[in-house]
Design a protein around this motif. Structure first.
Motif, short mmCIF file in Angstrom:
data_model
loop_
_atom_site.label_atom_id
_atom_site.label_comp_id
_atom_site.label_asym_id
_atom_site.label_seq_id
_atom_site.Cartn_x
_atom_site.Cartn_y
_atom_site.Cartn_z
N UNK A 127 30.50 45.47 27.86
CA UNK A 127 31.12 44.06 28.39
C UNK A 127 32.86 44.87 28.61
N UNK A 128 33.15 45.85 28.88
CA UNK A 128 34.64 45.86 28.78
C UNK A 128 35.10 45.30 30.09
N UNK A 129 36.13 44.42 29.84
CA UNK A 129 36.93 43.65 31.27
C UNK A 129 38.53 44.80 31.24
N UNK A 130 38.26 45.26 32.71
CA UNK A 130 40.02 45.64 32.92
C UNK A 130 41.24 45.07 32.75
N UNK A 131 42.07 45.28 32.29
CA UNK A 131 43.11 44.58 32.33
C UNK A 131 43.81 44.34 33.64
N UNK A 132 44.79 43.86 33.46
CA UNK A 132 45.75 44.09 35.40
C UNK A 132 46.96 45.27 35.04
N UNK A 133 46.57 45.71 34.08
CA UNK A 133 47.94 47.60 34.35
C UNK A 133 46.28 47.76 34.46
N UNK A 167 45.76 36.74 36.57
CA UNK A 167 45.38 36.18 35.29
C UNK A 167 44.98 38.12 34.62
N UNK A 168 45.46 38.20 33.18
CA UNK A 168 44.92 39.10 32.82
C UNK A 168 44.13 38.39 31.29
N UNK A 169 42.78 39.41 31.65
CA UNK A 169 41.90 38.43 30.70
C UNK A 169 42.24 38.76 29.78
N UNK A 170 42.75 40.19 29.22
CA UNK A 170 43.14 41.36 28.16
C UNK A 170 44.56 40.01 27.66
N UNK A 171 45.41 40.72 27.99
CA UNK A 171 46.86 39.59 27.78
C UNK A 171 46.29 37.93 27.70
N UNK A 172 45.56 37.54 28.44
CA UNK A 172 46.11 36.23 28.14
C UNK A 172 46.54 35.10 28.85
N UNK A 173 47.37 35.96 30.05
CA UNK A 173 48.46 35.08 30.66
C UNK A 173 48.76 36.42 32.09
N UNK A 193 48.80 32.60 48.74
CA UNK A 193 48.08 32.71 47.43
C UNK A 193 48.23 32.42 46.74
N UNK A 194 47.43 31.66 45.95
CA UNK A 194 47.87 30.82 44.60
C UNK A 194 47.25 31.25 43.24
N UNK A 195 47.27 32.03 42.41
CA UNK A 195 46.62 32.61 41.06
C UNK A 195 46.27 30.93 40.17
N UNK A 196 46.21 30.11 40.55
CA UNK A 196 45.94 28.95 39.81
C UNK A 196 45.29 28.87 38.13
N UNK A 197 45.42 28.66 37.46
CA UNK A 197 45.10 28.90 35.98
C UNK A 197 44.62 30.36 35.98
N UNK A 198 42.88 30.87 35.82
CA UNK A 198 42.92 32.21 35.58
C UNK A 198 42.35 32.22 37.26
N UNK A 199 42.49 32.40 38.23
CA UNK A 199 42.16 32.80 39.46
C UNK A 199 42.91 32.69 40.24
#
Length: 266
Positions: free
Chosen positions: A96-102, A132-138, A216-222
């Protein structure tokens, strides 16, 4: 094909959301118009699956969307986007790995290079992967350019984008100056890049930039694409919503008995 794309942090939400705005004109190198309905900002779906009890990778444990914006060859942009979006929506991991934005940016760079190497690339290419990066939380913003000699430069612009816009495409300096000028005059500063580009498009200031604005808008996490309120009214005095220069009230309102439901923004 030349473009104007601006990505910035909008602080209407105190924690800051990433906004991206672009025009919708595709042009030939001689500046003749290909279309005024060209996509330049895209939603990239990230879907990860792990095995079900039957052993097939069919249980979705992660789904999100991030932004991808592109300036350069139309052919390369659409090839990169369609291939990358399909692959990114078919990720799998037993753990259940998730990729970072990087990670995703590195993958996009690899895909982009396949359209510039080993062949000669006469047109410079720019793109940004952001969201939103789920790994860095930002929120994270990556910017990549590939020049006519196929030199690749990719940088993390996340911190810079908290204070100033990332501008891609043509007339960067002029547009940056217009944004700075508006910042010094306007009291409400959060949507100035949108306001500046809308004015450039409506006043036909640069022949390579036109059509309509897309948002396009990244609102909160999506990340989501929005339609944009057309500031001009029709003969009945009613405004309309535009999506990549398509009028959603008049041109293509319905598909069969369904209507197109894309959230709008002023």
């Amino acid at each position: 094909e030349m473009s104007s794309i601006i990505i910035w942090t909008n602080y209407e939400n105190p924690s800051g959301d990433l906004w991206a705005v672009a025009d919708s004109r595709y042009t030939h190198p001689n500046q003749s118009i290909i279309t005024d309905n060209g996509p330049k900002i895209f939603e990239l779906p990230i879907i990860c699956q792990n095995p079900s009890s039957q052993g097939f990778f069919e249980n979705t444990y992660y789904f999100n969307k991030i932004g991808f914006a592109f300036a350069g060859s139309v052919t390369a942009a659409l090839c990169i986007y369609t291939n990358a979006s399909h692959m990114l929506s078919h990720l799998a991991s037993v753990e259940k790995y998730v990729p970072s934005i990087k990670d995703i940016n590195k993958f996009l760079v690899t895909i982009a290079q396949s359209y510039t190497l080993p062949i000669s690339n006469p047109f410079p290419m720019e793109f940004s992967v952001f969201g939103w990066c789920p790994i860095k939380k930002e929120n994270k913003v990556f910017y990549t350019s590939i020049d006519s000699k196929n030199n690749v430069t990719t940088n993390d612009k996340s911190e810079e984008c908290k204070e100033q816009p990332l501008i891609m495409g043509c007339h960067k300096q002029e547009i940056f100056q217009k944004i700075n000028d508006a910042m010094s005059k306007e009291t409400c500063k959060t949507r100035i890049p949108l306001m500046v580009l809308r004015k450039i498009v409506s006043e036909h200031e640069f022949p390579e930039i036109g059509g309509a604005v897309q948002l396009g808008i990244n609102n909160n996490t999506t990340f989501n694409l929005f339609s944009v309120l057309n500031p001009f009214t029709d003969e009945n005095g009613k405004s309309s919503l535009q999506f990549r220069n398509f009028d959603l009230f008049h041109d293509i309102r319905n598909v069969g008995n369904c209507f197109i439901n894309i959230n709008g923004m002023c």
